[in-house]
Scaffold this active site. Structure first.
Site, PDB file in Angstrom:
ATOM      1  N   GLU A   1      40.907  31.257  32.099  1.00  0.00           N
ATOM      2  CA  GLU A   1      41.188  30.709  33.422  1.00  0.00           C
ATOM      3  C   GLU A   1      40.087  31.069  34.419  1.00  0.00           C
ATOM      4  O   GLU A   1      39.397  32.076  34.269  1.00  0.00           O
ATOM      5  CB  GLU A   1      42.546  31.221  33.923  1.00  0.00           C
ATOM      6  CG  GLU A   1      43.677  30.679  33.068  1.00  0.00           C
ATOM      7  CD  GLU A   1      45.061  31.142  33.478  1.00  0.00           C
ATOM      8  OE1 GLU A   1      45.995  30.348  33.394  1.00  0.00           O
ATOM      9  OE2 GLU A   1      45.215  32.314  33.875  1.00  0.00           O
TER      10      GLU A   1
ATOM     11  N   CYS B   1      36.269  32.974  40.994  1.00  0.00           N
ATOM     12  CA  CYS B   1      36.569  34.158  40.182  1.00  0.00           C
ATOM     13  C   CYS B   1      36.455  33.742  38.721  1.00  0.00           C
ATOM     14  O   CYS B   1      37.200  32.866  38.266  1.00  0.00           O
ATOM     15  CB  CYS B   1      37.986  34.636  40.526  1.00  0.00           C
ATOM     16  SG  CYS B   1      38.541  36.023  39.526  1.00  0.00           S
TER      17      CYS B   1
ATOM     18  N   CYS C   1      41.408  40.594  26.778  1.00  0.00           N
ATOM     19  CA  CYS C   1      40.729  41.827  27.188  1.00  0.00           C
ATOM     20  C   CYS C   1      41.211  42.950  26.289  1.00  0.00           C
ATOM     21  O   CYS C   1      42.375  42.992  25.904  1.00  0.00           O
ATOM     22  CB  CYS C   1      41.069  42.149  28.645  1.00  0.00           C
ATOM     23  SG  CYS C   1      40.173  43.583  29.300  1.00  0.00           S
TER      24      CYS C   1
ATOM     25  N   CYS D   1      45.066  47.712  30.064  1.00  0.00           N
ATOM     26  CA  CYS D   1      45.736  48.223  31.265  1.00  0.00           C
ATOM     27  C   CYS D   1      47.131  47.579  31.292  1.00  0.00           C
ATOM     28  O   CYS D   1      47.248  46.348  31.273  1.00  0.00           O
ATOM     29  CB  CYS D   1      44.965  47.866  32.531  1.00  0.00           C
ATOM     30  SG  CYS D   1      43.250  48.464  32.512  1.00  0.00           S
TER      31      CYS D   1
ATOM     32  N   CYS E   1      48.316  44.684  33.799  1.00  0.00           N
ATOM     33  CA  CYS E   1      47.506  43.471  33.898  1.00  0.00           C
ATOM     34  C   CYS E   1      47.911  42.491  32.805  1.00  0.00           C
ATOM     35  O   CYS E   1      47.972  42.852  31.621  1.00  0.00           O
ATOM     36  CB  CYS E   1      46.034  43.849  33.744  1.00  0.00           C
ATOM     37  SG  CYS E   1      44.926  42.432  33.699  1.00  0.00           S
TER      38      CYS E   1
ATOM     39  N   GLY F   1      39.139  39.571  31.255  1.00  0.00           N
ATOM     40  CA  GLY F   1      38.121  40.286  30.484  1.00  0.00           C
ATOM     41  C   GLY F   1      37.418  41.381  31.249  1.00  0.00           C
ATOM     42  O   GLY F   1      37.573  41.525  32.461  1.00  0.00           O
ATOM     43  N   GLU F   2      36.646  42.168  30.506  1.00  0.00           N
ATOM     44  CA  GLU F   2      35.890  43.283  31.078  1.00  0.00           C
ATOM     45  C   GLU F   2      34.403  42.932  31.010  1.00  0.00           C
ATOM     46  O   GLU F   2      33.802  42.942  29.932  1.00  0.00           O
ATOM     47  CB  GLU F   2      36.211  44.570  30.302  1.00  0.00           C
ATOM     48  CG  GLU F   2      35.293  45.734  30.582  1.00  0.00           C
ATOM     49  CD  GLU F   2      35.115  46.049  32.077  1.00  0.00           C
ATOM     50  OE1 GLU F   2      36.095  46.036  32.843  1.00  0.00           O
ATOM     51  OE2 GLU F   2      33.955  46.307  32.483  1.00  0.00           O
TER      52      GLU F   2
ATOM     53  N   SER G   1      37.555  49.241  39.327  1.00  0.00           N
ATOM     54  CA  SER G   1      39.025  49.206  39.371  1.00  0.00           C
ATOM     55  C   SER G   1      39.540  50.612  39.147  1.00  0.00           C
ATOM     56  O   SER G   1      39.748  51.036  38.019  1.00  0.00           O
ATOM     57  CB  SER G   1      39.541  48.258  38.295  1.00  0.00           C
ATOM     58  OG  SER G   1      39.050  46.963  38.542  1.00  0.00           O
ATOM     59  N   LEU G   2      39.735  51.333  40.234  1.00  0.00           N
ATOM     60  CA  LEU G   2      40.040  52.759  40.125  1.00  0.00           C
ATOM     61  C   LEU G   2      41.542  52.992  39.910  1.00  0.00           C
ATOM     62  O   LEU G   2      41.956  53.584  38.929  1.00  0.00           O
ATOM     63  CB  LEU G   2      39.532  53.463  41.387  1.00  0.00           C
ATOM     64  CG  LEU G   2      39.385  54.959  41.324  1.00  0.00           C
ATOM     65  CD1 LEU G   2      38.398  55.398  40.241  1.00  0.00           C
ATOM     66  CD2 LEU G   2      38.933  55.497  42.694  1.00  0.00           C
ATOM     67  N   HIS G   3      42.353  52.575  40.856  1.00  0.00           N
ATOM     68  CA  HIS G   3      43.824  52.582  40.777  1.00  0.00           C
ATOM     69  C   HIS G   3      44.467  53.966  40.725  1.00  0.00           C
ATOM     70  O   HIS G   3      45.676  54.085  40.959  1.00  0.00           O
ATOM     71  CB  HIS G   3      44.355  51.750  39.600  1.00  0.00           C
ATOM     72  CG  HIS G   3      43.838  50.348  39.551  1.00  0.00           C
ATOM     73  ND1 HIS G   3      43.829  49.506  40.639  1.00  0.00           N
ATOM     74  CD2 HIS G   3      43.289  49.626  38.539  1.00  0.00           C
ATOM     75  CE1 HIS G   3      43.312  48.334  40.298  1.00  0.00           C
ATOM     76  NE2 HIS G   3      42.965  48.383  39.036  1.00  0.00           N
TER      77      HIS G   3
ATOM     78  N   ASN H   1      50.574  42.656  41.694  1.00  0.00           N
ATOM     79  CA  ASN H   1      51.213  41.366  41.432  1.00  0.00           C
ATOM     80  C   ASN H   1      52.113  41.480  40.214  1.00  0.00           C
ATOM     81  O   ASN H   1      51.791  42.204  39.275  1.00  0.00           O
ATOM     82  CB  ASN H   1      50.144  40.295  41.175  1.00  0.00           C
ATOM     83  CG  ASN H   1      49.355  39.992  42.435  1.00  0.00           C
ATOM     84  OD1 ASN H   1      49.936  39.689  43.482  1.00  0.00           O
ATOM     85  ND2 ASN H   1      48.038  40.109  42.361  1.00  0.00           N
TER      86      ASN H   1
ATOM     87  N   CYS I   1      45.169  38.391  41.273  1.00  0.00           N
ATOM     88  CA  CYS I   1      44.610  39.483  40.468  1.00  0.00           C
ATOM     89  C   CYS I   1      45.604  39.930  39.409  1.00  0.00           C
ATOM     90  O   CYS I   1      46.756  40.225  39.720  1.00  0.00           O
ATOM     91  CB  CYS I   1      44.305  40.702  41.331  1.00  0.00           C
ATOM     92  SG  CYS I   1      43.127  40.397  42.609  1.00  0.00           S
TER      93      CYS I   1
HETATM   94  N1  SAH Z   1      38.172  44.169  33.763  1.00  0.00           N
HETATM   95  C1  SAH Z   1      37.593  44.103  35.086  1.00  0.00           C
HETATM   96  C2  SAH Z   1      37.726  42.743  35.688  1.00  0.00           C
HETATM   97  C3  SAH Z   1      39.140  42.323  36.011  1.00  0.00           C
HETATM   98  S1  SAH Z   1      39.188  42.221  37.724  1.00  0.00           S
HETATM   99  C4  SAH Z   1      38.186  45.195  35.947  1.00  0.00           C
HETATM  100  O1  SAH Z   1      39.075  45.877  35.471  1.00  0.00           O
HETATM  101  O2  SAH Z   1      37.726  45.385  37.062  1.00  0.00           O
HETATM  102  C5  SAH Z   1      40.840  42.085  38.057  1.00  0.00           C
HETATM  103  C6  SAH Z   1      41.289  43.108  39.054  1.00  0.00           C
HETATM  104  O3  SAH Z   1      42.686  42.952  39.225  1.00  0.00           O
HETATM  105  C7  SAH Z   1      41.068  44.518  38.559  1.00  0.00           C
HETATM  106  O4  SAH Z   1      40.819  45.367  39.641  1.00  0.00           O
HETATM  107  C8  SAH Z   1      42.414  44.824  37.969  1.00  0.00           C
HETATM  108  O5  SAH Z   1      42.651  46.191  37.812  1.00  0.00           O
HETATM  109  C9  SAH Z   1      43.321  44.187  38.974  1.00  0.00           C
HETATM  110  N2  SAH Z   1      44.656  43.940  38.474  1.00  0.00           N
HETATM  111  C10 SAH Z   1      45.064  43.878  37.198  1.00  0.00           C
HETATM  112  N3  SAH Z   1      46.382  43.637  37.137  1.00  0.00           N
HETATM  113  C11 SAH Z   1      46.819  43.549  38.399  1.00  0.00           C
HETATM  114  C12 SAH Z   1      48.076  43.277  38.987  1.00  0.00           C
HETATM  115  N4  SAH Z   1      49.156  43.071  38.232  1.00  0.00           N
HETATM  116  N5  SAH Z   1      48.151  43.229  40.328  1.00  0.00           N
HETATM  117  C13 SAH Z   1      47.048  43.423  41.095  1.00  0.00           C
HETATM  118  N6  SAH Z   1      45.826  43.670  40.603  1.00  0.00           N
HETATM  119  C14 SAH Z   1      45.715  43.732  39.265  1.00  0.00           C
END
Ligand code: SAH
Length: 356
Positions: free
Chosen positions: A88, A101, A108, A112, A115, A158-159, A211-213, A289, A332
């Protein structure tokens, strides 16, 4: 690997046009990458040549569906790739800019849990041509609205740093041939330390988003499994190297998960990490999300704003991201390519969404 329309080099194109005057190569190149024309639309070429190029330069993405958000400003494209896997792409039209985007892999491998792409697992890497074609096709769509794509974010499925060479080649093409500035290209990574180092050595100063989280290893190990391989301390060293190499601020993405990473103590730890860099990292806050495989909710809007205020009070700049396209599962973390969370609609059809 067969040549596809947006993976060719100038040399490839030259050898496809042995019987043509030299200036044809420039005409076709400009047509493809700047004017976003298909060969068939290049009316400055003789008709038989247009037909020949249509056949010799096949596209790599077959359209499956398009979903349009309620306000019409977010479009999600579902494509089928050679071999049958699906990906997508999301086009977001803002008042002052238009952003695409892109996906860099079908699925992937980073797993995570929150996601949707991670939940689906890995299928295959994308080629540079497949990445560039997403941008070109979304840009054609933007053009039909009288808009020009200004920004590309590598934040789809994907990464990117697990598919480095094709990703890099696509960045070069978007920069050199499509004319996008490095400041408007953003690579988002889960935190692959060697990949960040490699990107720092490359010549173009693209934006780096991490993407720290989570700001401590115990929590990040649970949310982002690759953290066990590249823990936070190593990741911060790589971010600092990137900053030194490029002179550009790094940004951290933080999906806010109710009572998991949205506590005052999380903000304190996060602020300390941001400030450990010479230019403090900028934080992008995204309320989590919903995805089918993760039961925990996103933080409330009010709470996200309170968390932002707490970060700001500690000297860290943070932005609450607008959530675009949640109703078409285009936001996202929701990209799952064919495992629909909701039914998608035809372009231009603005009926309210129907739940599956
Ligand atoms: N693999 C890369 C590119 C994906 S970017 C990365 O991890 O950065 C997509 C972004 O959305 C990342 O920051 C990811 O962590 C975040 N993301 C994944 N699932 C999500 C969700 N359910 N709600 C909000 N953000 C999310």
């Amino acid at each position: 690997m067969t040549l596809t329309r947006y993976s060719i080099s100038r040399d490839d194109l030259t050898s496809l046009l042995p019987d043509q005057p030299r200036y044809r190569v420039d005409q076709v190149w400009k047509g493809l990458f700047q004017e976003l024309s298909t060969p068939g639309e290049m009316t400055n070429l003789p008709k038989d040549l247009r037909a020949r190029l249509e056949a010799d330069l096949p596209t790599a993405l077959s359209p499956v569906t398009e979903s349009v958000s309620d306000r019409g400003d977010t479009v999600k494209f579902l494509w089928e790739l050679d071999g049958g896997s699906r990906i997508e792409t999301v086009l977001m039209l803002y008042r002052d800019r238009a952003t695409v985007c892109v996906s860099t892999q079908a699925g992937c491998a980073m797993a995570c849990g929150f996601c949707a792409t991670g939940q689906a697992g890995f299928t295959r890497h994308l080629t540079d041509g497949e990445i560039v074609e997403q941008v070109v096709l979304a840009s054609r769509r933007a053009k039909s609205h009288g808009r020009r794509v200004s920004n590309v974010v590598y934040m789809g499925m994907g990464e990117p740093l697990a598919n480095e060479e094709p990703v890099w080649r696509s960045l070069v093409r978007l920069h050199d041939d499509c004319g996008l500035s490095a400041r408007h290209l953003t690579v988002s990574t889960v935190g692959i330390v060697p990949g960040i180092r490699k990107l720092a050595e490359r010549p173009m100063p693209v934006n780096l988003a991490v993407s720290l989280h989570a700001a401590n290893d115990a929590l990040r190990d649970a949310l982002v499994p690759i953290n066990k391989r590249y823990p936070i301390a190593d990741l911060m060293v790589a971010c600092s190297e990137y900053l030194e190499a490029k002179g550009r601020r790094v940004s951290f993405e933080w999906a806010m998960i109710d009572q998991v990473n949205d506590r005052p103590s999380d903000a304190v730890e996060l602020a300390a990490l941001c400030r450990s860099l010479r230019l403090p990292a900028h934080v992008n806050l995204i309320p989590l999300n919903p995805t089918p495989g993760y039961p925990v909710r996103g933080s409330s809007r009010a709470h996200v704003h309170a968390f932002r205020d707490q970060l700001e009070s500690m000297g860290v700049n943070a932005t609450v991201r607008q959530n675009r396209g949640t109703e078409i599962a285009a936001a996202c973390g929701q990209l799952a390519a064919g495992q629909p969370v909701r039914i998608s609609r035809a372009p231009g059809d603005h009926e309210p969404d129907v739940l599956d």
